[in-house]
Design a protein around this motif. Structure first.
Motif, PDB file in Angstrom:
ATOM      1  N   LEU A 383      48.266  40.249  40.789  1.00 19.80           N
ATOM      2  CA  LEU A 383      46.868  39.824  40.862  1.00 19.80           C
ATOM      3  C   LEU A 383      46.243  39.800  39.467  1.00 19.80           C
ATOM      4  CD1 LEU A 383      45.350  38.974  43.399  1.00 19.80           C
ATOM      5  CD2 LEU A 383      44.320  41.249  43.485  1.00 19.80           C
ATOM      6  N   VAL A 384      46.618  40.772  38.637  1.00 25.21           N
ATOM      7  CA  VAL A 384      46.126  40.798  37.254  1.00 25.21           C
ATOM      8  C   VAL A 384      46.529  39.515  36.527  1.00 25.21           C
ATOM      9  CG1 VAL A 384      46.326  41.951  35.015  1.00 25.21           C
ATOM     10  CG2 VAL A 384      46.111  43.319  37.111  1.00 25.21           C
ATOM     11  N   GLY A 385      47.804  39.130  36.657  1.00 20.36           N
ATOM     12  CA  GLY A 385      48.285  37.913  36.005  1.00 20.36           C
ATOM     13  C   GLY A 385      47.630  36.664  36.558  1.00 20.36           C
ATOM     14  N   SER A 386      47.456  36.615  37.878  1.00 20.12           N
ATOM     15  CA  SER A 386      46.826  35.452  38.504  1.00 20.12           C
ATOM     16  C   SER A 386      45.393  35.290  38.028  1.00 20.12           C
ATOM     17  CB  SER A 386      46.863  35.605  40.031  1.00 20.12           C
ATOM     18  OG  SER A 386      46.138  34.566  40.657  1.00 20.12           O
ATOM     19  N   TYR A 387      44.651  36.380  38.008  1.00 18.09           N
ATOM     20  CA  TYR A 387      43.255  36.319  37.564  1.00 18.09           C
ATOM     21  C   TYR A 387      43.149  35.967  36.085  1.00 18.09           C
ATOM     22  CZ  TYR A 387      40.675  37.813  41.719  1.00 18.09           C
ATOM     23  OH  TYR A 387      40.073  37.870  42.955  1.00 18.09           O
ATOM     24  N   PHE A 388      44.129  36.398  35.285  1.00 12.78           N
ATOM     25  CA  PHE A 388      44.121  36.027  33.865  1.00 12.78           C
ATOM     26  C   PHE A 388      44.202  34.507  33.712  1.00 12.78           C
ATOM     27  CE2 PHE A 388      46.692  34.787  30.153  1.00 12.78           C
ATOM     28  CZ  PHE A 388      45.830  35.177  29.142  1.00 12.78           C
ATOM     29  N   LEU A 389      45.150  33.881  34.408  1.00  4.48           N
ATOM     30  CA  LEU A 389      45.324  32.432  34.291  1.00  4.48           C
ATOM     31  C   LEU A 389      44.092  31.681  34.802  1.00  4.48           C
ATOM     32  CD1 LEU A 389      49.048  32.102  35.482  1.00  4.48           C
ATOM     33  CD2 LEU A 389      48.182  31.868  33.147  1.00  4.48           C
ATOM     34  N   SER A 390      43.594  32.097  35.969  1.00  9.60           N
ATOM     35  CA  SER A 390      42.444  31.382  36.549  1.00  9.60           C
ATOM     36  C   SER A 390      41.182  31.598  35.720  1.00  9.60           C
ATOM     37  CB  SER A 390      42.211  31.822  37.988  1.00  9.60           C
ATOM     38  OG  SER A 390      41.916  33.198  38.067  1.00  9.60           O
ATOM     39  N   SER A 391      41.049  32.752  35.089  1.00 12.11           N
ATOM     40  CA  SER A 391      39.851  33.028  34.289  1.00 12.11           C
ATOM     41  C   SER A 391      39.818  32.197  33.017  1.00 12.11           C
ATOM     42  CB  SER A 391      39.774  34.519  33.955  1.00 12.11           C
ATOM     43  OG  SER A 391      39.674  35.288  35.129  1.00 12.11           O
TER      44      SER A 391
END
Length: 498
Positions: A383-391
């Protein structure tokens, strides 16, 4: 700004930064817990919760064009900011009162949400319109200014999305919503205390004397629309028809403006319209954060990270503003640095890159299923990685959207077309609610292994579709660059030769 007092841009920016921080503090504190509040307090199913959340979000952003018009033509930018903040404060206070009893009254909740939607609609377009006026004539630093302004949004959202769920789980959401209301009290106080910093910077309506009749009519309209909005949240078909009606009206006026314009102005506005359509796709995906991704975190993500227990899984939503706070100053510096050298990426290229990163964010979450535990739980690091990309994708699209409008549309239409930009979020909210409903867990299903397959399957499909959209956007980049860079002088040369 020729008739304005000399403006200290840094001080004026800091004042707007402060106000936007507290306004967004209130809104995102509510957003972080609202979908789950519907489920727990109003006994809605997941799918209904997502769709009602989408309808509310659509109202929040669908009314922004009206607020932009009021700021441009009726009350003025600064007065409209103050009125919107006051209405928002009242909405959060009603929400706190509604959540205070043992039995939560659905209609009172919807009245509170109606007031919040109206207050946001009045407020939202006007601080960014004021910021654009402050930086008028300094376009090469506009991307940097709007990126830092966007950071204010995300600092406010980070603090409230961390605080409100934890306070709500420990002491009840009535206190959490009261904190949102207090944020608006601080915003209002800050605006009236430091308004002198933007003295003389306003729309023509704001520079004229205040008309008591106009103010009374606007306030009466807000009261009526609050109760109409509450009724529509109980009658979603009507809400959707109204949204599409507003969208048809706003974009119909936009098309009319395009056809009435000429030369380079027309080309830039066509480019702005295409970028707005691209943004609708992004915002549909963005709506998954407080809905499907939030419920995925609650049901299928390990509630700890680096050995630290997460008291409420809804706090994972703070990953979005966390990454934006870290990345905003870096991107703002890059925009100014490469802009000064003339080597910055074009706006369409930034939009396409942002969509690519967003596609990757959903593919990452979908891929996480392959590494789930036997109980159907995945590591929080996915989730940390996913939110990094989307942010980062969000900064490249949503974070620059206001700057894009400021650069491509004439100043005389700025407030209205800022509203048209925010209307993309309203349209996407309805679409996002329907997309989120695809992940709705069947009633009675509590097995994490089964819910994992539902969530990650939909997220993988979303990522693949978004990847296809990215390819189309990449092909459009040179076309849009040509429209944006068109000049009237280039048209006049052939005419002179003839």
């Amino acid at each position: 700004m020729s008739d304005a007092h000399p403006i200290n841009r840094k001080s004026a920016f800091n004042m707007l930064f402060f106000i936007e921080f507290w306004e967004r503090f209130g809104y995102y504190g509510l957003q972080a817990v609202l979908a789950m509040f519907f489920v727990k307090a109003l006994n809605m199913g997941d799918a209904q919760s997502f769709i009602v959340f989408g309808a509310f979000s659509a109202m929040v952003y669908g009314y922004v064009s009206i607020g932009g018009y009021i700021g441009d033509k009726v009350l003025g930018t600064q007065r409209t900011i103050a009125l919107g903040a006051i209405v928002l404060m009242i909405g959060y206070a009603i929400m706190a009162f509604a959540a205070s009893g043992d039995q939560v009254e659905e209609y009172l909740v919807f009245v509170a949400l109606g007031a919040i939607a109206c207050g946001n609609g009045i407020f939202k377009a006007n601080p960014s319109s004021l910021l654009s006026k402050i930086y008028e004539g300094d376009e090469q630093h506009l991307d940097s200014a709007f990126t830092m302004y966007y950071m204010a949004v995300n600092i406010g959202s980070f603090c409230s999305m961390l605080l409100v769920p934890i306070v709500g789980s420990m002491y009840g959401l009535s206190l959490g919503f009261s904190i949102c209301a207090m944020g608006l009290v601080v915003a209002i106080g800050g605006f009236f205390s430091f308004r002198y910093l933007v003295k003389g910077v306003d729309s023509p309506a704001g520079k004229a004397p205040l008309s008591a009749t106009k103010m009374a009519l606007v306030v009466a309209g807000v009261i009526v629309m609050t109760f109409v909005s509450a009724w529509m949240l109980s009658h979603l078909e009507v809400a959707h028809v109204l949204l599409w009606g507003i969208a048809a009206l706003v974009y119909g006026v936009f098309f009319k403006m395009i056809f009435q314009s000429r030369g380079a102005e027309r080309s830039k506005m066509i480019a702005a319209l295409i970028l707005i359509v691209e943004a609708i796709v992004f915002f549909t995906l963005y709506q998954q954060m407080p809905t499907s991704l939030n419920f995925f975190a609650i049901n299928n993500v390990e509630h700890s990270i680096m050995g630290i227990e997460i008291p409420d899984a809804q706090v994972f939503q703070t990953l979005n503003p966390f990454w934006i706070m870290l990345a905003s100053p870096i991107l703002a510096w890059m925009y100014s640095h490469f802009g000064d050298k003339g080597t910055d990426l074009s706006m369409p290229a930034k939009f396409a890159l942002g969509m690519l990163l967003t596609a990757g964010s959903f593919l990452v979450v979908g891929f996480s299923a392959k590494f789930a535990s036997e109980a159907g739980i995945v590591s929080a690091w996915w989730l940390v990685g996913s939110y990094f990309l989307s942010s980062i994708g969000e900064l490249l699209i949503s974070g620059l959207g206001l700057s894009m409008i400021s650069k491509l549309v004439p100043q005389r239409l700025l407030g209205f077309l800022m509203g048209a930009w925010f209307l993309t979020t309203a349209i996407a909210a309805v679409l996002g609610g329907k997309v989120a409903a695809l992940t709705a867990v069947p009633e009675g299903m509590t097995n994490s292994v089964e819910t994992l397959g539902i969530y990650t399957g939909v997220f993988t499909d979303i990522g693949l579709v978004t990847l296809g959209v990215t390819v189309v956007m990449a092909f459009l980049v040179p076309v849009l660059n040509k429209l944006i860079n068109k000049t009237d002088e280039a048209e006049e040369i052939p005419a002179m030769n003839n």
